[in-house]
Motif scaffolding. Structure first.
Motif, PDB file in Angstrom:
ATOM      1  N   GLY A 151       0.781  -1.233   0.000  1.00 26.39           N
ATOM      2  CA  GLY A 151       0.000   0.000   0.000  1.00 26.39           C
ATOM      3  C   GLY A 151       0.808   1.276   0.000  1.00 26.39           C
ATOM      4  O   GLY A 151       0.250   2.358   0.204  1.00 26.39           O
ATOM      5  N   GLN A 152       2.123   1.200  -0.265  1.00 24.41           N
ATOM      6  CA  GLN A 152       2.952   2.411  -0.231  1.00 24.41           C
ATOM      7  C   GLN A 152       2.535   3.432  -1.279  1.00 24.41           C
ATOM      8  O   GLN A 152       2.703   4.635  -1.087  1.00 24.41           O
ATOM      9  CB  GLN A 152       4.423   2.048  -0.444  1.00 24.41           C
ATOM     10  CG  GLN A 152       5.067   1.275   0.685  1.00 24.41           C
ATOM     11  CD  GLN A 152       6.490   0.899   0.329  1.00 24.41           C
ATOM     12  OE1 GLN A 152       6.737   0.098  -0.572  1.00 24.41           O
ATOM     13  NE2 GLN A 152       7.441   1.484   1.021  1.00 24.41           N
ATOM     14  N   LEU A 153       1.997   2.936  -2.387  1.00 25.48           N
ATOM     15  CA  LEU A 153       1.596   3.828  -3.478  1.00 25.48           C
ATOM     16  C   LEU A 153       0.081   3.927  -3.604  1.00 25.48           C
ATOM     17  O   LEU A 153      -0.425   4.381  -4.634  1.00 25.48           O
ATOM     18  CB  LEU A 153       2.216   3.342  -4.793  1.00 25.48           C
ATOM     19  CG  LEU A 153       3.742   3.291  -4.830  1.00 25.48           C
ATOM     20  CD1 LEU A 153       4.236   2.631  -6.107  1.00 25.48           C
ATOM     21  CD2 LEU A 153       4.338   4.692  -4.684  1.00 25.48           C
ATOM     22  N   ASP A 154      -0.616   3.525  -2.568  1.00 26.53           N
ATOM     23  CA  ASP A 154      -2.084   3.573  -2.577  1.00 26.53           C
ATOM     24  C   ASP A 154      -2.545   4.984  -2.234  1.00 26.53           C
ATOM     25  O   ASP A 154      -2.868   5.297  -1.096  1.00 26.53           O
ATOM     26  CB  ASP A 154      -2.635   2.553  -1.580  1.00 26.53           C
ATOM     27  CG  ASP A 154      -4.163   2.463  -1.626  1.00 26.53           C
ATOM     28  OD1 ASP A 154      -4.746   2.988  -2.596  1.00 26.53           O
ATOM     29  OD2 ASP A 154      -4.750   1.884  -0.694  1.00 26.53           O
ATOM     30  N   ARG A 155      -2.557   5.846  -3.228  1.00 31.01           N
ATOM     31  CA  ARG A 155      -2.935   7.244  -3.046  1.00 31.01           C
ATOM     32  C   ARG A 155      -3.915   7.649  -4.137  1.00 31.01           C
ATOM     33  O   ARG A 155      -3.916   7.094  -5.237  1.00 31.01           O
ATOM     34  CB  ARG A 155      -1.695   8.151  -3.108  1.00 31.01           C
ATOM     35  CG  ARG A 155      -0.636   7.850  -2.060  1.00 31.01           C
ATOM     36  CD  ARG A 155      -1.116   8.244  -0.659  1.00 31.01           C
ATOM     37  NE  ARG A 155      -0.081   8.057   0.339  1.00 31.01           N
ATOM     38  CZ  ARG A 155       0.145   6.937   0.999  1.00 31.01           C
ATOM     39  NH1 ARG A 155      -0.626   5.878   0.741  1.00 31.01           N
ATOM     40  NH2 ARG A 155       1.095   6.846   1.913  1.00 31.01           N
ATOM     41  N   GLU A 156      -4.740   8.649  -3.842  1.00 41.21           N
ATOM     42  CA  GLU A 156      -5.731   9.094  -4.817  1.00 41.21           C
ATOM     43  C   GLU A 156      -5.085   9.693  -6.054  1.00 41.21           C
ATOM     44  O   GLU A 156      -5.697   9.698  -7.130  1.00 41.21           O
ATOM     45  CB  GLU A 156      -6.667  10.129  -4.169  1.00 41.21           C
ATOM     46  CG  GLU A 156      -7.582   9.539  -3.101  1.00 41.21           C
ATOM     47  CD  GLU A 156      -8.552  10.572  -2.560  1.00 41.21           C
ATOM     48  OE1 GLU A 156      -8.453  11.751  -2.987  1.00 41.21           O
ATOM     49  OE2 GLU A 156      -9.404  10.217  -1.715  1.00 41.21           O
ATOM     50  N   ASN A 157      -3.879  10.200  -5.918  1.00 46.92           N
ATOM     51  CA  ASN A 157      -3.207  10.849  -7.050  1.00 46.92           C
ATOM     52  C   ASN A 157      -2.277   9.895  -7.797  1.00 46.92           C
ATOM     53  O   ASN A 157      -1.395  10.337  -8.545  1.00 46.92           O
ATOM     54  CB  ASN A 157      -2.427  12.080  -6.583  1.00 46.92           C
ATOM     55  CG  ASN A 157      -1.320  11.744  -5.586  1.00 46.92           C
ATOM     56  OD1 ASN A 157      -1.472  10.835  -4.770  1.00 46.92           O
ATOM     57  ND2 ASN A 157      -0.225  12.485  -5.635  1.00 46.92           N
TER      58      ASN A 157
END
Length: 365
Positions: free
Chosen positions: A49-55
């Motif tokens: 989830g390190q890159l689990d971002r809205e952007n």
């Protein structure tokens, strides 16, 4: 909203993979106003989830690294609306119309041609690095040494070259207590790195063999040894002639590596060429004294916190190893100085500086 594509195909690799895994999550978090299109193994990129971002959008992209095919695939797969693209290595998209940022880690393919088999590999590296100088809008070099080497070998003036040092993983910097029992049952001198010609293992092996009758320590070599070429096989064959005194562990996990650092008498890093050189800093972070080659970027990275030697002089290295083993006071001084030096290199600092470069690239105020 500005947009930036990133080539993350090497996410799971050593070397550049370490760079990506530490920088990308930090950069994404610091730039919520940028839409990131991160290309690579989407499943691997999503783990943890390190890159689990809205952007962030993850895009599967598995074209083999290097060569014409990846250029074609990049041209076909890159969203045309992207404002910029960041390549963490010199194999950047030649036909992308937006702003381009390229990270250069070293110039080994040009500086040590004798260790790069195949004219086509050397030709490809020279052509691509020349195009980086001509086409990239910004270039990040991981050390001042690499920046100087880039200018030396490419010989194409470029105004926007930035030095952004790598960091040391907080895992190594965090205070730690060695396990009651070390990872092995004998005292040892440590080497960490791949078995590759420019790593200069023969010098270390010769120095160690000359000391074997005087010290109880074994030599432990940590790192990948598969995929080597003929000269590397000679190293392994040479080591095999000394029984259990020279031990190859292969690749190990980060926790085990930290324990090896914590229990080692010292780390010896004899490399002929490094664009940066993380193992000495990792060792310092763990309080492990370091003896390093005086070549390439290593004096820049290790500063006054290591003992240096001529990488072409096994006898000199043997003398320095013996002296350090017999000087507990100096070992303690190096441990303290090393921890302080390692603390100066953080991935948060690297990310902050990289974000500044990206903002300038994309004209974000």
């Amino acid at each position: 909203m500005k947009s930036l594509g990133i080539d993350a195909r090497m996410w799971r690799h050593s070397g550049i993979g370490v760079y990506l895994r530490n920088l990308l999550p930090r950069v994404v978090n610091k730039l919520p106003e940028v839409w990131f299109v991160i290309m690579g193994d989407a499943g691997a990129l999503a783990l943890g989830g390190q890159l689990d971002r809205e952007n962030v959008s993850l895009v599967n992209f598995s074209s083999p690294i290097y060569g014409l095919r990846e250029q074609w695939e990049l041209r076909r797969r890159l969203p045309r609306c992207l404002d910029g693209f960041w390549s963490p290595h010199y194999n950047f998209p030649l036909f992308f119309g937006g702003k381009r940022l390229v990270t250069v880690h070293d110039m080994c393919h040009l500086a040590l041609k004798q260790f790069v088999p195949g004219f086509h590999r050397r030709y490809y590296a020279r052509r691509m690095l020349t195009q980086v100088a001509k086409q990239a809008d910004a270039i990040i070099c991981v050390s001042t040494f690499t920046k100087e080497e880039f200018n030396k070998y490419v010989k194409v003036p470029h105004q926007r070259i930035y030095t952004v040092h790598n960091g040391v993983d907080e895992f190594f910097l965090a205070s730690a207590t060695a396990m009651q029992s070390p990872p092995v049952h004998y005292p040892y001198i440590l080497y960490v790195g791949n078995v590759k010609p420019h790593k200069n293992l023969p010098t270390l092996l010769q120095a160690f063999v000359s000391l074997m009758g005087e010290i109880p320590h074994n030599l432990v070599v940590v790192g990948k040894k598969e995929g080597f070429i003929a000269e590397d096989q000679k190293v392994l064959n040479f080591a095999a002639g000394y029984g259990g005194r020279i031990v190859f562990t292969g690749e190990i996990d980060q926790e085990t590596l930290k324990q090896y650092y914590l229990h080692a008498a010292m780390l010896v890093f004899p490399s002929l060429y490094e664009g940066f050189g993380l193992p000495p800093l990792e060792a310092m972070a763990c309080g492990c004294p370091v003896i390093a080659s005086q070549a390439a970027s290593l004096p820049e990275v290790c500063g006054q916190s290591a003992i240096y030697f001529n990488p072409f002089a096994p006898a000199e290295l043997a003398c320095k190893i013996k002296e350090l083993l017999n000087d507990e006071r100096r070992r303690q001084l190096l441990q303290g100085a090393g921890r302080k030096r390692a603390g100066q290199f953080s991935w948060d600092k690297s990310a902050a500086r990289t974000v500044d470069v990206i903002k300038e690239l994309l004209d974000i105020t």
